[in-house]
Design an enzyme around this catalytic site. Structure first.
Site, PDB file in Angstrom:
ATOM      1  N   GLU A 196       0.509  -0.798  -0.144  1.00 60.64           N
ATOM      2  CA  GLU A 196       0.193   0.603  -0.025  1.00 60.64           C
ATOM      3  C   GLU A 196       1.227   0.954   0.086  1.00 60.64           C
ATOM      4  O   GLU A 196      -0.047   1.815  -0.090  1.00 60.64           O
ATOM      5  CB  GLU A 196      -0.993   0.013   1.219  1.00 60.64           C
ATOM      6  CG  GLU A 196      -2.228  -0.850   0.820  1.00 60.64           C
ATOM      7  CD  GLU A 196      -3.101  -0.844   0.047  1.00 60.64           C
ATOM      8  OE1 GLU A 196      -3.105   0.116  -0.955  1.00 60.64           O
ATOM      9  OE2 GLU A 196      -3.773  -1.775  -0.330  1.00 60.64           O
ATOM     10  N   TYR A 248      -5.913   6.988   3.569  1.00 54.37           N
ATOM     11  CA  TYR A 248      -6.211   5.634   2.781  1.00 54.37           C
ATOM     12  C   TYR A 248      -5.572   4.855   2.865  1.00 54.37           C
ATOM     13  O   TYR A 248      -5.841   3.739   3.677  1.00 54.37           O
ATOM     14  CB  TYR A 248      -5.917   6.743   1.193  1.00 54.37           C
ATOM     15  CG  TYR A 248      -5.920   5.524   0.031  1.00 54.37           C
ATOM     16  CD1 TYR A 248      -6.956   4.470  -0.213  1.00 54.37           C
ATOM     17  CD2 TYR A 248      -4.973   4.195  -0.060  1.00 54.37           C
ATOM     18  CE1 TYR A 248      -7.306   3.218  -0.296  1.00 54.37           C
ATOM     19  CE2 TYR A 248      -4.506   3.354  -0.616  1.00 54.37           C
ATOM     20  CZ  TYR A 248      -6.218   2.640  -0.939  1.00 54.37           C
ATOM     21  OH  TYR A 248      -5.802   1.844  -1.831  1.00 54.37           O
ATOM     22  N   ASP A 293      -9.331   5.650  -2.671  1.00 54.91           N
ATOM     23  CA  ASP A 293      -8.293   6.789  -3.935  1.00 54.91           C
ATOM     24  C   ASP A 293      -9.114   6.482  -4.612  1.00 54.91           C
ATOM     25  O   ASP A 293     -10.305   7.170  -4.643  1.00 54.91           O
ATOM     26  CB  ASP A 293      -7.077   5.448  -3.521  1.00 54.91           C
ATOM     27  CG  ASP A 293      -7.351   4.423  -4.520  1.00 54.91           C
ATOM     28  OD1 ASP A 293      -8.793   4.212  -4.536  1.00 54.91           O
ATOM     29  OD2 ASP A 293      -6.582   3.287  -4.565  1.00 54.91           O
TER      30      ASP A 293
END
Ligand code: SF4
Length: 371
Positions: free
Chosen positions: A50, A130, A148
């Protein structure tokens, strides 16, 4: 008075959730950081991927993710690595503050383990709203909405939202959160990501093959690409600078002069060839000129988030530029060390231009020095 932040219920959420999850079970992307169905995800892989995926496409991330995992298979190994090695391994992926934060975060996680709430994850270096939501959902199956750009687009289209971005973001987040199911929120988060990346694409969304077409207001209105509506962006300014590629030695003992950028700020902690400040005014406008010892090596162009850079490159052998090289400071790096040096893409472009002007091959033994 109507509450403008109250999400409208435009369709039955359980039916939407089930449809999306069924599609995910059949069509999920096979990605190297993803756990197989029924297997508990490894928080280290989820976190690493991520962070790498922040503002970077999947295709670019995969080789970096695999290289990091092969070299540092767990968070303890990454924490133990010298930071310069992590920065060098990150070179080329961009947004280098991520690498600095990744290493700082690894040191915290190696001692305390992964926190298991979205709020606690957000306290860690390099983890914003996020990323915290994505880790919470995917690694720990918590009902967090990871929003996102892809998910933003899907939500805006499902609801045909007319409020332009970025002002409409808080409303999109509320609508996204309202859709998160209590069961399988991790799979749901990944299903939304897959839908945005492979079906509901920015241009030419594949509405005909979309599993949630029956729930989508934008496709009903016949203009899905209109969404999300975006406020006009101000033009990206141009900055100018000069870079200096200085080489000494010959053949196998050739070195290039590099220096480390300040820790804070753009490309912080990465290596660079000596260069001037990047300013809105051209060197010609500023009235500065380079001395005759430098060979012009063209202009490098590079796009940063907030500006375009046009950087003139000059090259010289050390014999000719000795006094200026001393003023630059820095260190001599052997050419065969370049692949292991934390050289960001813009600086690789500058070095490549300088080498070309000096007639130096950017490959040794068939291997690219500036991969
Ligand atoms: Fe996106 Fe089209 Fe699916 Fe709507 S129907 S979510 S616009 S791909």
């Amino acid at each position: 008075m109507p509450n403008k932040h109250k999400p409208p219920v435009t369709f039955a959420h359980p039916a939407f959730q089930k449809t999306l999850l069924d599609w995910y079970d059949a069509a999920r992307r096979d990605l190297p950081w993803r756990a197989s169905p029924g297997v508990r995800p490894d928080p280290y892989r989820v976190w690493l991927s991520e962070v790498m995926l922040q503002q970077t496409v999947v295709k670019a991330v995969i080789p970096y993710f695999e290289a990091f995992l092969a070299r540092w298979p767990n968070v303890e190994a990454l924490a133990d690595a010298p930071r310069a090695d992590v920065m060098a391994a990150w070179a080329g992926l961009g947004y280098y503050s991520r690498a600095r934060n990744l290493h700082a975060c690894a040191n915290i996680l190696a001692n305390g383990g992964f926190p298991r709430t979205e709020a606690a994850l957000r306290e860690l270096p390099g983890i914003g709203a996020y990323t915290a939501a994505a880790i919470a959902a995917i690694a720990f199956d918590l009902p967090a909405a990871a929003v996102d750009g892809n998910v933003e687009r899907v939500i805006a289209r499902l609801h045909a939202l007319s409020e332009p971005l970025p002002g409409g973001k808080p409303r999109i987040r509320l609508l996204a959160q309202a859709l998160v199911p209590e069961k399988r929120p991790g799979d749901y988060a990944q299903a939304m990501m897959d839908l945005g990346a492979t079906v509901c694409t920015p241009r030419s969304p594949s509405c005909g093959g979309c599993p949630v077409q029956g729930f989508c207001s934008a496709t009903r209105a016949g203009q899905p690409e209109r969404y999300p509506v975006k406020a006009p962006k101000p033009a990206r300014p141009v900055r100018h600078g000069d870079a200096f590629v200085i080489v000494k030695g010959s053949c196998r003992d050739r070195h290039v002069l590099l220096r480390r950028r300040p820790e804070k700020g753009l490309l912080g902690g990465m290596m660079e060839v000596p260069c001037t400040e990047w300013t809105p005014r051209t060197e010609a406008e500023q009235g500065s000129a380079v001395s005759a010892c430098w060979m012009p090596a063209g202009t490098v162009r590079h796009t940063f988030t907030h500006f375009y850079l046009k950087m003139r490159v000059f090259a010289a052998g050390y014999a000719g530029a000795r006094s200026e090289a001393r003023g630059f400071g820095g260190q001599w790096v052997r050419l065969d060390e370049l692949p292991h040096t934390a050289l960001p893409t813009v600086m690789k472009k500058a070095v490549a231009a300088g080498f070309e002007a000096l007639g130096i091959a950017a490959r040794i033994g068939g291997r690219g020095l500036l991969r």
